[in-house]
Design a protein around this motif. Structure first.
Motif, PDB file in Angstrom:
ATOM      1  N   GLU A   1      -5.411  -7.704   5.468  1.00 35.10           N
ATOM      2  CA  GLU A   1      -5.470  -6.240   5.528  1.00 35.10           C
ATOM      3  C   GLU A   1      -6.054  -5.674   4.230  1.00 35.10           C
ATOM      4  O   GLU A   1      -6.824  -4.704   4.258  1.00 35.10           O
ATOM      5  CB  GLU A   1      -4.081  -5.660   5.776  1.00 35.10           C
TER       6      GLU A   1
ATOM      7  N   ILE B   1      -3.717   0.258  -3.160  1.00 37.52           N
ATOM      8  CA  ILE B   1      -3.220  -1.105  -2.962  1.00 37.52           C
ATOM      9  C   ILE B   1      -2.584  -1.603  -4.261  1.00 37.52           C
ATOM     10  O   ILE B   1      -3.125  -1.414  -5.343  1.00 37.52           O
ATOM     11  CB  ILE B   1      -4.368  -2.038  -2.539  1.00 37.52           C
TER      12      ILE B   1
ATOM     13  N   GLY C   1      -3.010   5.173   0.278  1.00 36.26           N
ATOM     14  CA  GLY C   1      -3.901   4.043   0.530  1.00 36.26           C
ATOM     15  C   GLY C   1      -4.170   3.175  -0.684  1.00 36.26           C
ATOM     16  O   GLY C   1      -4.961   2.236  -0.619  1.00 36.26           O
TER      17      GLY C   1
ATOM     18  N   VAL D   1       0.855  -1.178   0.000  1.00 38.04           N
ATOM     19  CA  VAL D   1       0.000   0.000   0.000  1.00 38.04           C
ATOM     20  C   VAL D   1       0.895   1.233   0.000  1.00 38.04           C
ATOM     21  O   VAL D   1       1.964   1.235   0.599  1.00 38.04           O
ATOM     22  CB  VAL D   1      -0.979  -0.025   1.206  1.00 38.04           C
TER      23      VAL D   1
ATOM     24  N   SER E   1     -17.959   0.212   3.057  1.00 42.27           N
ATOM     25  CA  SER E   1     -18.269   0.912   4.303  1.00 42.27           C
ATOM     26  C   SER E   1     -19.768   0.817   4.601  1.00 42.27           C
ATOM     27  O   SER E   1     -20.574   0.455   3.745  1.00 42.27           O
ATOM     28  CB  SER E   1     -17.886   2.388   4.178  1.00 42.27           C
TER      29      SER E   1
ATOM     30  N   GLU F   1      -9.769  -6.150   4.289  1.00 40.89           N
ATOM     31  CA  GLU F   1     -10.387  -5.185   5.210  1.00 40.89           C
ATOM     32  C   GLU F   1     -10.470  -3.801   4.572  1.00 40.89           C
ATOM     33  O   GLU F   1     -11.473  -3.110   4.696  1.00 40.89           O
ATOM     34  CB  GLU F   1      -9.595  -5.133   6.522  1.00 40.89           C
ATOM     35  N   ARG F   2      -9.422  -3.397   3.882  1.00 35.79           N
ATOM     36  CA  ARG F   2      -9.401  -2.090   3.221  1.00 35.79           C
ATOM     37  C   ARG F   2     -10.424  -2.012   2.087  1.00 35.79           C
ATOM     38  O   ARG F   2     -10.953  -0.946   1.800  1.00 35.79           O
ATOM     39  CB  ARG F   2      -8.013  -1.776   2.660  1.00 35.79           C
TER      40      ARG F   2
END
Length: 121
Positions: free
Chosen positions: A35, A11, A9, A5, A43, A38-39
């Motif tokens: 990770e 990826i 932010g 990353v 939302s 999760e990112r």
């Protein structure tokens, strides 16, 4: 895969066999697959927008079912008992959709558990 990353932010994913190591930019931070997942997880706001979008789609569909009887009324026609019941059922359905709130919709599980009103027959 190897995951990294950057400071913004973003990826990056590279083959774990090393064949793409030359493309790994300086300043990237290694992260685990967990990770990354999760990112990338949507939302709560995303799930709420999805629910609102579905509601708007259902209201639009209901509007198409309402329009014929509304035109009949506007043109001075008297609705049959069946037409009047159908019109009221669709209006109640739209009211139920409009009354829904989605503050508790925060993830896929809560989105999938939304109890949508039943469409009139």
């Amino acid at each position: 895969m190897k995951y990294f990353v950057d400071a913004k932010g973003t990826i990056y994913a590279y083959e774990s066999d090393g064949s793409q190591d030359e493309f790994i930019k300086e300043g990237l931070t290694p992260v685990t697959e967990a990770e990354v997942k999760e990112r990338l997880k949507p939302s709560a706001e995303c799930w709420q927008r999805r629910a609102e979008s579905k509601r708007e789609s259902l209201i639009s569909e209901a509007g198409r079912n309402l329009s014929v009887n509304q035109v009949r009324l506007l043109s001075g026609r008297v609705l049959s008992e069946r037409e009047s019941q159908s019109l009221n059922a669709w209006l109640d359905y739209v009211d139920a959709l409009e009354a829904m709130t989605f503050a508790a919709v925060v993830d896929e599980e809560s989105y999938l558990s939304i109890k949508w009103p039943e469409k009139p027959a």
